[in-house]
Design a protein around this motif. Structure first.
Motif, mmCIF file in Angstrom:
data_model
loop_
_atom_site.group_PDB
_atom_site.id
_atom_site.type_symbol
_atom_site.label_atom_id
_atom_site.label_comp_id
_atom_site.label_asym_id
_atom_site.label_seq_id
_atom_site.Cartn_x
_atom_site.Cartn_y
_atom_site.Cartn_z
ATOM 1 N N PHE A 1 0.810 -1.220 0.000
ATOM 2 C CA PHE A 1 0.000 0.000 0.000
ATOM 3 C C PHE A 1 0.840 1.266 0.000
ATOM 4 O O PHE A 1 0.696 2.120 -0.875
ATOM 5 N N LYS B 1 -1.291 -4.921 -10.068
ATOM 6 C CA LYS B 1 -1.876 -4.449 -8.827
ATOM 7 C C LYS B 1 -2.566 -3.126 -9.114
ATOM 8 O O LYS B 1 -2.032 -2.280 -9.838
ATOM 9 N N CYS C 1 -6.245 2.083 -4.995
ATOM 10 C CA CYS C 1 -7.218 3.179 -4.968
ATOM 11 C C CYS C 1 -7.569 3.553 -3.533
ATOM 12 O O CYS C 1 -7.370 2.771 -2.600
ATOM 13 N N TRP C 2 -8.063 4.755 -3.366
ATOM 14 C CA TRP C 2 -8.508 5.280 -2.079
ATOM 15 C C TRP C 2 -10.030 5.314 -2.114
ATOM 16 O O TRP C 2 -10.621 5.898 -3.017
ATOM 17 N N ASP C 3 -10.699 4.684 -1.146
ATOM 18 C CA ASP C 3 -12.159 4.633 -1.155
ATOM 19 C C ASP C 3 -12.808 5.638 -0.206
ATOM 20 O O ASP C 3 -14.009 5.591 0.013
ATOM 21 N N LEU D 1 -6.803 2.939 1.851
ATOM 22 C CA LEU D 1 -6.312 2.456 0.567
ATOM 23 C C LEU D 1 -6.784 1.032 0.335
ATOM 24 O O LEU D 1 -6.840 0.217 1.256
ATOM 25 N N CYS D 2 -7.126 0.727 -0.905
ATOM 26 C CA CYS D 2 -7.512 -0.614 -1.323
ATOM 27 C C CYS D 2 -6.483 -1.093 -2.332
ATOM 28 O O CYS D 2 -6.009 -0.313 -3.169
ATOM 29 N N LEU D 3 -6.136 -2.365 -2.267
ATOM 30 C CA LEU D 3 -5.159 -2.936 -3.186
ATOM 31 C C LEU D 3 -5.732 -4.221 -3.763
ATOM 32 O O LEU D 3 -6.078 -5.145 -3.035
ATOM 33 N N PHE D 4 -5.853 -4.247 -5.090
ATOM 34 C CA PHE D 4 -6.375 -5.390 -5.817
ATOM 35 C C PHE D 4 -5.244 -5.966 -6.646
ATOM 36 O O PHE D 4 -4.511 -5.225 -7.297
#
Length: 115
Positions: free
Chosen positions: A23, A55, A58-60, A64-67
């Motif tokens: 992240f 990867k 994004c910030w929701d 932070l989100c990590l896919f």
């Protein structure tokens, strides 16, 4: 993957990224090398050296989100540039994540006549 909102901006980081980064390191790359705010709600897409792993950061609004996605066969289509960014639409991101060449998708059906 959960579909991104239709008006979200998607940034593809050119070149390859060390996929051991998490992240904070990827957020620092988005801010330092890509010149974007990682806490703006935009999506940042990074690819590994072999090309079979991406990867998405994004910030929701809360964190932070990590896919991450790894292809079992083939490689993700990526621009040849060594550094910089390429903007994508959410539809192009969906094609990229499905392993489709987002630069020139091939249409499989076309109407023969009008009406």
């Amino acid at each position: 993957m959960i579909a991104p909102p239709p008006n979200v901006r998607v940034w593809l980081a050119c070149g390859h990224t060390d996929m051991r980064k998490g992240f904070d390191s990827l957020a620092a790359l988005a801010q330092g090398q890509l010149g974007q705010d990682p806490f703006s709600g935009q999506l940042f897409v990074f690819r590994g050296r072999r090309g079979d792993l991406v990867k998405v950061l994004c910030w929701d609004g809360q964190g932070l989100c990590l896919f991450a996605k790894r292809l079992e066969k083939g490689r993700f289509v990526w621009p040849q540039a060594k550094d910089g960014t390429v903007p994508l639409t959410p539809a192009q991101l969906s094609m990229l994540l499905e392993g489709i060449d987002w630069r020139m998708p091939i249409r499989t059906w076309r109407p023969a006549i009008a009406g």
